[in-house]
Design a protein around this motif. Sequence first.
Motif, short mmCIF file in Angstrom:
data_model
loop_
_atom_site.label_atom_id
_atom_site.label_comp_id
_atom_site.label_asym_id
_atom_site.label_seq_id
_atom_site.Cartn_x
_atom_site.Cartn_y
_atom_site.Cartn_z
N TYR A 806 5.83 19.17 -9.69
CA TYR A 806 5.77 19.63 -8.32
C TYR A 806 6.02 21.12 -8.29
CZ TYR A 806 10.87 19.64 -8.63
OH TYR A 806 12.16 19.90 -9.01
N VAL A 808 7.85 24.47 -6.52
CA VAL A 808 9.19 24.71 -5.99
C VAL A 808 9.22 24.65 -4.45
CG1 VAL A 808 8.89 27.22 -5.94
CG2 VAL A 808 11.19 26.24 -6.17
N GLU A 811 9.89 21.05 -3.21
CA GLU A 811 11.02 20.31 -3.75
C GLU A 811 11.85 19.61 -2.65
OE1 GLU A 811 14.10 24.13 -4.10
OE2 GLU A 811 13.46 23.06 -5.92
N LEU A 832 12.96 15.61 -14.03
CA LEU A 832 12.74 16.74 -13.12
C LEU A 832 13.05 18.03 -13.87
CD1 LEU A 832 14.47 15.28 -9.95
CD2 LEU A 832 12.04 15.19 -10.52
N HIS A 834 14.13 20.94 -12.87
CA HIS A 834 15.35 21.69 -12.55
C HIS A 834 16.59 21.00 -13.13
CE1 HIS A 834 15.72 18.49 -9.57
NE2 HIS A 834 16.99 18.85 -9.42
#
Length: 956
Positions: A806, A808, A811, A832, A834
Amino acid sequence: MKQEKIMRSREARHFQLSLLFCLLNFSSFAIPVTGYSLKNCRINYDYIAICSKSKLKAVPQDIPSRVRSLDLSENKISKIRESDFKDLPNLTNLNLKRNNISKIDKGAFTNLNSLKCLNLNNNKLVQLQDNLFHGLSNLTELRLASNHIKTVASSSFQALTNLKFLDLSINNLQCLTSVQPIIQHLPRLQVLSIKQNNLFTFQSWELSNKSIELVSLDLSKNPFDVFKLTADVFPNLTWLNLGYSGKKHPMIWDVQNRTFLRRVSKLDISGIHLSFDGMKTLLESVNSSLTSLMMNDMKGNLGALINISCKIPSLSTLQLRQNALKVVTSSLLQLCVNVTEVDLANNHIQNLSDNSFRSLQQLRTLNLKRNRLSSVPGATRNLPTLVELDLSFNKIGALGCHDFVNLTSLRELSLQNNSISTLKDCVFKDLNKLQSLKLQTNRISDLNGAFKKYLPNLKFLYLNANKLTTITQREFASLQSLKSLSLHQNQIKKLQNGAFIGLTNLVNISLESNKLENKEIKAGVFSGIRNLTRLNLMENRIKYDTDAEMPDPPFSQLTRLETLLIKSQHYRLKSHLPRNFLQGLTNLLVFNCRNIQLLSLHLHTFNYTPQLTELDLSSNDLTDVYADLFSPIPNLKQLYMSTTNLRSLDFFLRANLTKLQFLQVRKNAFSVISEREMRSLPALDYLDMYGNSFTCNCDNAWFLQWVESNNQTQVYDAYNLECNYPTDRKGTRLLDVDVHSCSLDTGLICYISTTCMVLLFLVVSFTSQFLRWQLVYAYYLLLALLFDTKKKNKQAPNQYDAFVSYNVHDEAWVFRELLPKLEGEQGWRLCLHHRDFQPGKPIIDNITDAIYGSRKTICVISHRYLESEWCSREIQVASFRLFDEKKDVLILVFLEEISTSQLSPYYRMRKLLKRRTYLSWPRAEQHTGVFWEKLRRALETTDHPAGDRLLLTNQA
C-alpha cells in the motif's frame, strides 16, 4: 521518499564512475608511447652511437640527431655520401677507421659544424680532393693513417682553420711538396705525423718558406737520403721523431744553423741510419735544449753515443731499450751525471756492476724490466734519490734484507712477473716512503710478517696471482696508509679474524678467484676496515643452503661499502642468500651476484641497501620474483637479469623503479611484453632483451609499435629479435611482423563513438518526450524480473499469510479497516512494511523477502499507489511471482475507481485486470460484510492458478 532519493543518487554515482573508467581506458590507449631502436647500432649513456663490427656497407640513416659521438669502425663501408651525416649537427667525434672507404663525396662533412675529431685510419683513400673537409671549421684532430694517399689537392685542408693534430702516417706520399698544401692552410697545427711514407728527402724549402707553428713532428720510418734545414721553419718544435729513418746506408744530416732546432726537448733517433760523425752533428744541433733522448735499437758504438749525449747539460731522460746489452759496467753511464731517468728495458742484461749507477747522483727513475736478472742487483742499492724502480719481468727468485737498503726516497717498486717464492720480515725495512708495491704474478706462499712492521706510507699493494693460502691475524698491521689491496688469483682458503686489522684507510680489497667458503666470510674478518668502499669476492666457493637469517651478518661493520661483488662462485649445487646477508650495507651502490646458482631471493633481501643503484642478478634461476622485492631500492638505475628463467616482467608493476635507466633481461623465458610493464619504468633509456622467445601475434602488437615509434628507450638489437610462437612464424624477425590488423584506428573510434553518442541522445530525447511512461514501466519491469529470479533461487519458506502492499497515503484505511478485520477478527498474520521490514536492510531486499515469504500479496491500489516508485516495484515482483511460479499469490483491492487510460502506462496492471477478477472497496460501501468475506475466502484458497476466480467478483 528519502530512500528513493538515496537509491537514485547511488545509481547516478555508479553511472558516473563507470563512464570515467571507460574514458580513462580510452585515454590510456591514445597516450603516445616512447621507444626507439637502431638496426645495427647501440647508444650508451653519453650519447655515443656504437656501430662497430656490424658488417655495414653504408652509413646507417637511423642515427638520432642528438648523438654526440659515432663509432663506425671495422665495417665494410666503401663510400661516404653527401647525405650520410646531414642530420647529425651535434656530432663531435666520428670514427670511420678500418673500413673500405675509397671515395668521399664533395660536401659529405658540410653539416658537421660541431665535429672535433675525425678518424679515417686504415681505409683505401688514394687522393684528397679539393674542399674535401668543407664544413669542418671546428675540427681539431684528423687521422688519415694507413691509407694509400699519394696526392693532396691544394685546397683539401683549406676549411680546417682550427686543426691542431694531423696524422698522415703509413701512406704513399713520396715528396715533401705533397705536404706543403697541408701546412700552408693549417695555421694552428701543432702535431704532424708523416711517418712511414716514401719520403726520400726532407728539405725545408720543399715544405715552407715561412715559420711553421708545429710543436711535434714525427718523421720516423721514412727512407731519407737527406735531412736538410736551410731556414728556421720550426721555431716552436719541441718533439722530433727521426727513429728508423734512412736506408741501409747513412743519410746526410745538414742543419745549417744550430739554432734551427733550439727548442727541441724530446728527440727519438732509435735505429737511425747515420754515420758516427753525422750522429755527433745531430746531437750538437739540439745541445742547448734536449731533455729526453731515445736511442733504442742502435747499431753503432752505443757507449760513445751515450758519452756524447750525456755531455748535453740539459739531458735528463735517457732511453736505451732493445740494445742487446748483457752486461752494464760502471763506465757506460759515468758521464750521465745530470740524468734523472734511465730506461734499460728489453735488453738481455744478466749482470750489473755494483757501481753502474753510482755516478748518477740525481737518478730518480730506473727501468730494468724485461731483462734476465736472477736477483736484485747491488747496483740498485744506496741510491738515495731513486723514486721509481722497475724490476718486473725478470727471473728474480728471492729477496734479501739488504736488497733495497738506503732507498729512502723510493715511492714505486715493481717486482711483478718474477719467481719470488717467499718474503722476509726485514725486506722492506728501509722503504719508509714507498707508496706502490707490485708483487703480483710471483710464487709467494708466505708473507712471513713482511707487512707487520714497515711500509707506513704504502698506499697500493699488489699480491695477486701468487700462492697464498692463509691470511693470518694482523698480517698487514703496519700498513695504516694502504688504500688498495689486491689478493685475487691466489689459493686463499683461510681468513683469520682480524686479518685486516690496521688497514684503517683501506677502501678497496680484491679477494677474487680464491678458495674461500662462506664460513670464512664473517664479520670478524672485516673488523677494523670501516672505510672500505669496494669488496671483490668473485669466483670463490661461497655457498648458503638456506635463506634463513644469519646470527652474525658478515658485512655488518662495513657501513661505507659502496661496491660488493660475489659473482661466479665455483660450485654446481643450487644455493640461497640469507635474508640478512646485506645487513649493515646502508651505503651500498653496486651489488653483483651474477651466476651464483641462486634459486630465489628472499623478499627482504634488499631492505638493508636503500641506496643501491646497480644490481646484477644474471645467470641465476629466479623463475619467480617477488613483486615487492625491489621496493626497498627505489634509486636503482641499472638492472641485469639475463638468463634468470623469467617468465614474465609483471613484477615491475609494483617494483617502483621510477629511476631505472638500464635494463638487461637477455635469454629469459618471457614472450609477451605488456604496456603496463613498460610504463612502470618511466626513466628507461636502454633495454636489452636479446635471446628471448617472443610471441609474434596481437599479444605483442603494442610492444612492436612501441619499439619503433619514439625516441626515449633504445631496444638493443631490436631488428634481430626473433619470433618463437606461433610455429609458422618461428625464426621470423620480430619487427618484420605486420600487426596493423591488431590495432584500431583511433580516428574511426572517435567517429563511431561520437555518432553513437549523438544517436543515443536523440533516442533518449524522443523516448522521454513520447514514451516516457512506457520507458519507466520497462525499467521497473526489468528490476522486478531480476529480483524475482534472485528470490526464486532462494526458495524462502512462507512466514506470513499475506503481504500488504500500500501507499503511505492509504495507510489510514489499512489501519482502520483492513488490519482489524484480517488480523483482529479473521486471525491472519499480515506483513506490513512499517512494522515487519528489517531495519538497515536495502528496501528492495525487504520487499522481495516479504512477497516471497508470504502466501499471498494484497495490493491496495489507489491513484497515489500507481504514482509511487516502490509500490510499482512491489506489484511487479508479485506479478512475476504469479506468472512465473503459476501460483495464485496476488489479490487486488481497489480503493478508488481508476480508468483504463490511467492504467495504460502500467501494462502489466492492465493485463492483470483483463484476465482476473478483483475487489473494489467503493462498490462495497453498502455490502462491506460481503467484501470481507470474499477477501477471507481469497486468503484461504490454494495455490492453484485459477483458485480464486469463483470467489472474487467485480461486484463485491
